[in-house]
Design an enzyme around this catalytic site. Structure first.
Site, PDB file in Angstrom:
ATOM      1  N   ASP A   1      27.145 -51.146  -3.790  1.00  0.00           N
ATOM      2  CA  ASP A   1      27.838 -50.636  -5.378  1.00  0.00           C
ATOM      3  C   ASP A   1      29.339 -49.831  -4.395  1.00  0.00           C
ATOM      4  O   ASP A   1      30.651 -50.079  -4.968  1.00  0.00           O
ATOM      5  CB  ASP A   1      27.427 -49.574  -6.289  1.00  0.00           C
ATOM      6  CG  ASP A   1      26.483 -50.746  -7.378  1.00  0.00           C
ATOM      7  OD1 ASP A   1      27.163 -51.833  -7.037  1.00  0.00           O
ATOM      8  OD2 ASP A   1      26.964 -49.818  -8.608  1.00  0.00           O
TER       9      ASP A   1
ATOM     10  N   THR B   1      20.611 -52.581 -15.879  1.00  0.00           N
ATOM     11  CA  THR B   1      20.110 -51.280 -16.565  1.00  0.00           C
ATOM     12  C   THR B   1      20.013 -50.953 -17.086  1.00  0.00           C
ATOM     13  O   THR B   1      18.641 -51.136 -17.875  1.00  0.00           O
ATOM     14  CB  THR B   1      21.555 -49.943 -16.327  1.00  0.00           C
ATOM     15  OG1 THR B   1      22.298 -50.998 -15.012  1.00  0.00           O
ATOM     16  CG2 THR B   1      22.146 -48.854 -15.659  1.00  0.00           C
TER      17      THR B   1
END
Length: 562
Positions: free
Chosen positions: A412, A370
């Site tokens: 996710d 990320t």
């Protein structure tokens, strides 16, 4: 009998007190920037020097990172923005730009014959949720910034057209996803060289992305979620077997939520990410438990033991959380002080608590590549933002004609809400796939503020984000220099699997033997992880500092803008 102070003395004392309070309420007088890439820091500096505020600079950084870190974030992804606005009282806002599942998504879309098919939730357009970052940038400009959106996006548009040089991090991330990038012709054309990872210093130019950014600059959110960009996105996704529709894009909206706030000792307050992030709850629980334990005076292994045990208990509760627009999150119960005292009291001072002895919680997967940055301007406006496309280069699918790398955030979600794993059902249901739903995340942009000090924290790293932020916050709470906060050696426990993951060199051989004797199973990851960016404004001393993680390429600086 002591003489009473004169009226003049009383008035002078009151004036001095008001002056001191005013000094603490003012901004730092300078700006500070901490980003993971030199080009992003340069973009922020450019906008601040043009008279923009921290929110304008956050737009510039986010867009620049979309260009130079296509492996970590981008217009095809999303993220969380934690905002601070000075005033009496200080105001905090949280922009949830997490991606949303497309309208045709179903709870069983990644199951075949009752079994999870992980590949289709990782690679290709079926793995992609509807992006949120472009909407967040438009929101920041419309509601918080001083400059027009086109000004804040100008550095990124220039970068996309002119190109940037491949660095070691780009090469590492591209190598990790080389096979998937090769499988998509557009991604291979843009991000590889003759099917291989480009050499150091090679130029990556993205003229299609520049056009997409320009449309966003010219027309705001409609420049991305409607019109030619939206049509190209939907056409590209559907041609490759994805589910997106024009309505999915037109209906996307950010959610403006109340940040999670939790009172700490010494007039400090944690301000962090609420669901659909699970990180803020985990941080609040961990810090609350540590306040009941003598961690600051403990020798290194004993301190690590305390940290591992609070993390074990905090991560266990993660499975109860989900998108607040779809499920009820039991945050009052999870942050109830009696509950947290009970958790702290359940920690054996010397021995590890086997996770199998605690009530179960479901497993999850989450990409750890990320990006994060932090900014504060001279007036005290501040941003901590964590952005993602999930795995490196997201779904490794770029929609033709747009330059937009799509996320694979659908991975996710709990792919099997009926709990075929051994970790239980309730938490899986809270994070099951559903149309329009946002998947649970660990991204945790955070502040700690008191009348005397302000700090900002955050990092990429998937499920390890809360543990990394906690370790950095402990450095701050223990009075360590700012440069040590992002540099602190890292270790991690997430309840299940019942394993302590750590970077090479975090523990000495003697410390490893001690931890193993206490009942811990250690796993050296063989690599470093995370890329933290931090800020520290000491209001009382009128000093401002920023620091970037030495593991990355980040650049932090303090500059005059007035």
């Amino acid at each position: 009998m002591a003489a009473r102070p004169s009226l003049r003395t009383l008035l002078l004392g009151a004036a001095l007190a008001l002056s001191a309070a005013s000094a603490l309420a003012e901004g730092p007088g300078r700006a500070a920037i901490a980003t993971p890439h030199p080009e992003a820091t340069a973009a922020a500096r450019e906008i601040l020097q043009q008279g923009g505020n921290a929110f304008d600079a956050a737009i510039a950084v986010s867009a620049a990172l979309a260009v130079v870190e296509p492996y970590g974030s981008g217009l095809g992804g999303g993220g969380f923005f934690l905002l601070r606005q000075p005033g009496d009282p200080v105001a905090y806002q949280f922009i949830d730009a997490r991606e949303r599942a497309p309208g045709k998504a179903t709870w069983d879309m990644y199951l075949k014959d009752g079994k999870v098919q992980p590949g289709i939730s990782i690679n290709g357009p079926l793995a992609a949720a509807i992006p949120g970052l472009p909407a967040a940038l438009a929101d920041l400009a419309a509601h918080y910034g001083k400059l027009p959106l086109r000004s804040s996006l100008a550095p990124a548009i220039r970068l996309a057209n002119q190109g940037f040089a491949v660095d070691r991090v780009y090469r590492d991330r591209a190598q990790m996803r080389l096979s998937a990038l090769r499988d998509d012709a557009e991604s291979a054309r843009l991000f590889l060289k003759d099917g291989e990872v480009p050499a150091l210093g090679a130029q990556i130019r993205q003229p299609e992305l520049a056009v997409t950014l320009q449309r966003l600059a010219d027309s705001g959110r409609d420049g991305f979620y409607k019109g030619p960009t939206a049509q190209a996105l939907v056409d590209g996704v559907q041609a490759a077997g994805g589910l997106w529709t024009l309505d999915d894009l037109a209906d996307y909206h950010t959610a403006h939520r109340q940040p999670l706030r939790y009172a700490l000792a010494d007039q400090r307050e944690l301000i962090s990410a609420p669901p659909p992030s699970a990180g803020g709850v985990a941080l609040a629980q961990s810090l609350a438990m540590l306040q009941r334990l003598p961690w600051q005076s403990a020798e290194p292994v004993q301190r690590s033991h305390y940290v591992l045990e609070v993390l074990r208990r905090a991560y266990r509760d993660r499975g109860l959380l989900g998108d607040p627009d779809h499920v009820s999150n039991p945050i009052p119960q999870l942050l109830d002080r009696n509950y947290l005292v009970g958790l702290a009291n359940s920690i054996d001072v010397h021995q590890a608590t086997p996770s199998s002895s605690l009530p179960p919680s479901p497993a999850w997967r989450e990409g750890d590549h990320t990006t994060h940055f932090a900014l504060i301007d001279a007036d005290g406006n501040a941003v901590a933002a964590t952005l993602s496309v999930n795995l490196p280069f997201g779904a490794a699918f770029t929609t033709p004609g747009t330059g937009v790398v799509l996320n694979n955030e659908m991975d996710d979600f709990a792919a099997d809400p009926h709990g075929s794993n051994s970790y239980g059902l309730a938490g899986s249901q809270a994070n099951a796939v559903a149309a329009g739903k946002r998947p649970l995340s660990s991204m945790t942009p955070s502040f700690i503020e008191s009348p005397q000090q302000f700090t900002a924290f955050g990092t990429p790293g998937g499920s390890r984000i809360p543990s990394m932020v906690l370790l950095s916050m402990m450095e701050y709470l223990n009075g360590q220099p700012v440069a040590t906060w992002p540099a602190v050696p890292r270790y991690h426990h997430q309840y299940l699997p019942d394993v302590v993951e750590h970077e090479p060199g975090t523990f000495t051989d003697a410390q490893k033997r001690d931890l193993q004797a206490r009942g811990y199973t250690l796993k050296d990851l063989g690599r470093s992880y995370g890329n933290q960016q931090v800020l520290f404004w000491n209001k009382a001393a009128r000093t401002l500092e920023a620091a970037s993680d030495p593991r990355g390429l980040g650049v932090s600086e303090v500059l005059e803008t007035r």
